[in-house]
Design a protein around this motif. Structure first.
Motif, PDB file in Angstrom:
ATOM      1  N   GLY A   1       0.639  -1.089   0.174  1.00 49.10           N
ATOM      2  CA  GLY A   1       0.082   0.040   0.025  1.00 49.10           C
ATOM      3  C   GLY A   1       0.938   1.403   0.043  1.00 49.10           C
ATOM      4  O   GLY A   1       1.801   1.265   0.717  1.00 49.10           O
ATOM      5  N   GLU A   2       0.272   2.512  -0.652  1.00 49.67           N
ATOM      6  CA  GLU A   2       1.060   3.404  -0.943  1.00 49.67           C
ATOM      7  C   GLU A   2       1.276   4.283   0.393  1.00 49.67           C
ATOM      8  O   GLU A   2       2.252   4.961   0.728  1.00 49.67           O
ATOM      9  N   GLU A   3      -0.109   4.215   1.355  1.00 56.59           N
ATOM     10  CA  GLU A   3      -0.005   4.956   2.503  1.00 56.59           C
ATOM     11  C   GLU A   3       1.203   4.661   3.339  1.00 56.59           C
ATOM     12  O   GLU A   3       1.887   5.311   3.966  1.00 56.59           O
ATOM     13  N   TYR A   4       1.514   3.053   3.819  1.00 54.00           N
ATOM     14  CA  TYR A   4       2.438   2.807   4.555  1.00 54.00           C
ATOM     15  C   TYR A   4       3.820   3.155   4.081  1.00 54.00           C
ATOM     16  O   TYR A   4       4.690   3.426   4.670  1.00 54.00           O
TER      17      TYR A   4
ATOM     18  N   ARG B   1       4.718   5.541   2.100  1.00 53.40           N
ATOM     19  CA  ARG B   1       4.817   6.963   2.424  1.00 53.40           C
ATOM     20  C   ARG B   1       5.294   7.500   3.841  1.00 53.40           C
ATOM     21  O   ARG B   1       6.198   8.081   4.278  1.00 53.40           O
ATOM     22  N   LEU B   2       4.740   6.401   4.686  1.00 54.58           N
ATOM     23  CA  LEU B   2       4.942   6.661   6.287  1.00 54.58           C
ATOM     24  C   LEU B   2       6.456   5.911   6.487  1.00 54.58           C
ATOM     25  O   LEU B   2       7.127   6.453   7.182  1.00 54.58           O
TER      26      LEU B   2
ATOM     27  N   ASP C   1       5.046  11.309  10.286  1.00 55.37           N
ATOM     28  CA  ASP C   1       3.658  11.456  10.060  1.00 55.37           C
ATOM     29  C   ASP C   1       2.622  10.443  10.546  1.00 55.37           C
ATOM     30  O   ASP C   1       1.248  10.826  10.337  1.00 55.37           O
ATOM     31  N   TRP C   2       2.999   9.487  11.134  1.00 53.35           N
ATOM     32  CA  TRP C   2       2.195   8.446  11.537  1.00 53.35           C
ATOM     33  C   TRP C   2       1.214   8.927  12.724  1.00 53.35           C
ATOM     34  O   TRP C   2       2.085   9.637  13.584  1.00 53.35           O
TER      35      TRP C   2
ATOM     36  N   ALA D   1      -2.200  -1.886   9.305  1.00 51.64           N
ATOM     37  CA  ALA D   1      -1.872  -1.555   7.859  1.00 51.64           C
ATOM     38  C   ALA D   1      -1.657  -2.300   6.906  1.00 51.64           C
ATOM     39  O   ALA D   1      -1.993  -2.315   5.785  1.00 51.64           O
TER      40      ALA D   1
END
Length: 257
Positions: free
Chosen positions: A81-84, A86-87, A94-95, A164
């Motif tokens: 996943g892109e969100e993880y 990015r984190l 930003d988490w 996640a």
């Protein structure tokens, strides 16, 4: 204690383990007879521990000399996943952990916020349903302190951990990993939201930036990559309704050891 009612021993004693239906954390239990036995094992194990251990006894803790040289990474080693992704790139700056549901004060806590709270360090043994064990040192904040900060609404019974990582979408149409415990285990002093393992920030393979440690239960209950904690009064509205990703696929909800 001579009264050992672990999940594995019960299954072996009842002959279920010999069927090969529970050979690892990716096994699916679909046989109705096996499910019936598992449900009986769960109620027996949970009821016995609650009856014999009413005063929140601690799981055994070890010394640094006992720590395992290798601690296997169970389950997902890195969420898709892109969100993880990015984190990870921002080293989780930003988490934020969301705490919501049946609470009086919904929270969003950064990793810095959690590290600013009182911490607990414990060296404990991780027992996996696959049959291996390892001893590691965990540091984090007691879950009870976080829940006290949020304040429980009347009727809240369970803490649900939304994660996640995703698995292959099967059975219930969702691959989102989640897990849950009751409030007795939530307030146990050794139930922590761990952000450190063996003196270092959690590695991705071990659940960065935050994982649950619920030391009196088997490893599949120790949810990794925790993103949100939801307080609920039942599991009915959550995917398969059994209280966890593997529980929806036939595993016990209570995995006490």
């Amino acid at each position: 204690m001579g009264f050992d009612l672990t999940r594995r021993r019960f299954l072996i004693g009842s002959g279920v383990a010999a069927t090969g239906l529970l050979t690892g954390c990716d096994a699916l239990v679909e046989n109705a007879t096996v499910n019936d036995v598992l449900q009986k094992a769960e109620s027996l194990t949970l009821g016995t521990q609650r009856l014999l251990m009413p005063h929140q006894p601690l799981a055994r803790e070890y010394t640094e000399a006992d720590m395992s040289p290798v601690f296997k990474a169970n389950g997902t080693s890195q969420p898709d996943g892109e969100e993880y992704a990015r984190l990870m790139e921002s080293n989780f700056a930003d988490w934020k952990l969301t705490v919501n549901g049946m609470v009086q004060r919904p929270l969003e806590l950064s990793l810095a916020d959690l590290k600013a709270m009182a911490s607990r360090t414990q060296i404990t043994r991780h027992d996996c349903v696959e049959g291996w064990s390892a001893i590691g040192k965990w540091t984090g904040v007691q879950l009870g302190l976080v829940l006290e900060k949020a304040g429980l609404a009347p009727g809240a019974r369970f803490a649900v951990f939304h994660c996640a990582d995703e698995y292959e979408k099967t059975l219930d149409g969702s691959g989102q990993y989640y897990e849950s415990i009751d409030l007795v285990d939530a307030w146990h002093p050794q139930t922590i939201l761990a952000y450190s393992m063996n003196g270092k920030d959690l590695e991705v393979a071990h659940g960065a930036p935050l994982r649950l440690r619920v030391e009196r239960q088997l490893g599949y209950k120790h949810a990794k990559y925790v993103m949100r904690i939801e307080l609920v009064d039942s599991f009915k509205g959550l995917w398969g309704g059994k209280g966890g990703f593997w529980e929806d696929r036939g595993y016990e909800w209570y995995a006490g050891i």
